[in-house]
Design a protein around this motif. Structure first.
Motif, short mmCIF file in Angstrom:
data_model
loop_
_atom_site.label_atom_id
_atom_site.label_comp_id
_atom_site.label_asym_id
_atom_site.label_seq_id
_atom_site.Cartn_x
_atom_site.Cartn_y
_atom_site.Cartn_z
N ASP A 1 5.51 7.11 1.43
CA ASP A 1 5.18 8.20 0.49
C ASP A 1 4.41 7.67 -0.71
O ASP A 1 3.46 8.30 -1.19
N THR A 2 4.85 6.49 -1.20
CA THR A 2 4.19 5.92 -2.38
C THR A 2 2.76 5.50 -2.07
O THR A 2 1.86 5.69 -2.90
N PHE A 3 2.53 4.94 -0.89
CA PHE A 3 1.17 4.54 -0.51
C PHE A 3 0.26 5.76 -0.45
O PHE A 3 -0.88 5.73 -0.94
N VAL A 4 0.76 6.85 0.16
CA VAL A 4 -0.03 8.08 0.20
C VAL A 4 -0.28 8.58 -1.23
O VAL A 4 -1.39 9.02 -1.57
N GLY A 5 0.75 8.48 -2.07
CA GLY A 5 0.60 8.88 -3.47
C GLY A 5 -0.47 8.09 -4.19
O GLY A 5 -1.25 8.64 -4.98
N GLN A 6 -0.53 6.79 -3.93
CA GLN A 6 -1.56 5.96 -4.55
C GLN A 6 -2.95 6.35 -4.07
O GLN A 6 -3.92 6.36 -4.85
N ILE A 7 -3.05 6.67 -2.79
CA ILE A 7 -4.35 7.07 -2.24
C ILE A 7 -4.82 8.37 -2.89
O ILE A 7 -5.97 8.48 -3.34
N VAL A 8 -3.94 9.38 -2.94
CA VAL A 8 -4.35 10.66 -3.51
C VAL A 8 -4.50 10.56 -5.03
O VAL A 8 -5.25 11.35 -5.64
N ARG B 1 4.63 12.20 -5.12
CA ARG B 1 4.46 11.19 -4.06
C ARG B 1 4.33 9.78 -4.63
O ARG B 1 4.85 8.83 -4.04
N LYS B 2 3.65 9.66 -5.75
CA LYS B 2 3.36 8.33 -6.28
C LYS B 2 4.58 7.68 -6.93
O LYS B 2 4.74 6.46 -6.87
N SER B 3 5.44 8.50 -7.55
CA SER B 3 6.55 7.89 -8.29
C SER B 3 7.90 8.53 -8.04
O SER B 3 8.89 7.82 -7.87
N ALA B 4 7.99 9.86 -8.01
CA ALA B 4 9.31 10.50 -7.94
C ALA B 4 10.07 10.13 -6.68
O ALA B 4 11.28 9.90 -6.72
N ARG B 5 9.38 10.05 -5.57
CA ARG B 5 10.10 9.84 -4.30
C ARG B 5 10.70 8.44 -4.19
O ARG B 5 11.77 8.27 -3.61
#
Length: 358
Positions: A169-176, A198-202
């Motif tokens: 989830d974090t990797f997807v968050g970094q991408i978006v 996605r980047k931090s909360a999860r």
């Protein structure tokens, strides 16, 4: 005398720092590295330095408090293994974030990337490659520490699944997050919320809470919807606060220069609100500064003044408080089902996240 939440959090953090140092002290013998490899131990040393150099350990506190929702005597082995995994995943994120952002300092010292650049001044390719691999090693270790633990197989596998999903989830968050900064027109607030989630909360809120419940012997899936809702709201609060501090805070309180999001061209909460609030010469000033890494402090101060004149700082603070209150109401709904002293912590946490100064 009842222990105050701040005191309990500080005690958990101090105990974990000792545990983390002991983990790194034994890591050299646990890794299957060839005896001639100096680079491997250099890498471990840099990860150790970054991991032990400050940090509030709030993820570890969240983990312990989530377990305490259910019981006050969750097995220390389960809590310790989960805490090490959470913080190793955080180390991975810091190494890669600092590389992506080309940041020179972190927690009062050099980033892993800049430490490698100093060691290999004539070979930037080696510095880049070793930084990527250091972050990758931290990620692998965050899973390995669970697999190598003596926990029951079912608990171990469930914790590994939590961390694997959190990492993805974090990797997807970094991408978006990077994609958001190319958005034209300015991204709407729901995009910003989704990135923050996605980047931090999860991985910073949801995963530690899931792990804490697992350590206490409870299957978190039965509470998934409310855990996700709470984590998302707290994550949004925290990201809004970070973005507010980046523009409207001070270097004395945050420990780093303000205006980083402007210089990097990030469409943060604060920057997005600015761009939607102003027109004409003021907007031109902001757009000219966006992405200009050499943007001087005077220009950042001018942009901060523009934001304050148009009420951007106050509006963002109001949004933070709104999301904090919504998160508190979610936690309030846990009363009667879970232990009151732990519920107290989760009710107070959202407001702490919007009142912090660094």
């Amino acid at each position: 005398m009842t222990e105050q939440p701040q005191d309990r959090a500080a005690r958990i953090g101090r105990r974990f720092d000792t545990l983390f140092a002991e983990y790194f002290d034994t890591l050299g013998t646990a890794l299957d590295a060839p005896s001639f490899s100096r680079f491997t131990m250099d890498c471990v040393g840099l990860l150790r330095d970054l991991s032990l150099r400050g940090g509030k350990r709030m993820r570890v506190v969240l983990l312990h408090e989530a377990a305490r929702l259910v019981r006050d005597d969750a097995p220390s082995e389960a809590l310790d293994a989960a805490a090490l995994s959470v913080e190793l995943l955080q180390t991975h994120g810091l190494v890669h974030d600092d590389l992506i952002d080309d940041s020179a300092t972190r927690r009062g010292g050099p980033t892993t990337y800049y430490a490698y650049r100093e060691r290999f001044p004539e070979d930037p390719r080696a510095a880049l490659g070793l930084t990527v691999l250091a972050g990758d090693l931290a990620l692998a270790l965050s899973l390995r520490v669970l697999l190598d633990s003596g926990l029951p197989v079912g608990m171990r596998q469930a914790m590994v699944e939590v961390q694997t999903r959190a990492a993805a989830d974090t990797f997807v968050g970094q991408i978006v997050d990077l994609e958001r900064d190319f958005a034209d027109p300015v991204p709407d607030v729901e995009v910003l919320h989704d990135v923050a989630d996605r980047k931090s909360a999860r991985y910073s809120v949801l995963a530690p809470m899931r792990l804490g419940l697992l350590a206490a012997g409870v299957e978190p899936g039965a509470h998934e919807d409310e855990l996700r809702r709470y984590a998302r709201l707290v994550g949004v609060c925290g990201q809004m606060r970070d973005d507010w501090l980046d523009l409207f805070g001070t270097e004395e309180t945050t420990g780093k220069p303000t205006g980083g999001d402007i210089r990097e061209g990030r469409r943060s909460y604060a920057v997005t609100r600015l761009l939607t609030a102003v027109v004409g010469p003021e907007r031109a000033t902001i757009e000219a500064a966006l992405g200009d890494r050499s943007c001087p402090p005077d220009t950042i101060a001018e942009i901060r003044d523009i934001g304050e004149r148009h009420g951007v700082a106050a509006l963002l603070e109001a949004d933070m408080r709104l999301h904090a209150d919504r998160a508190r109401l979610v936690a309030e709904g846990w009363r009667g089902r879970w232990r009151a002293e732990a519920v107290d912590f989760f009710e107070r946490l959202p407001r702490w996240s919007v009142e912090r100064t660094g």
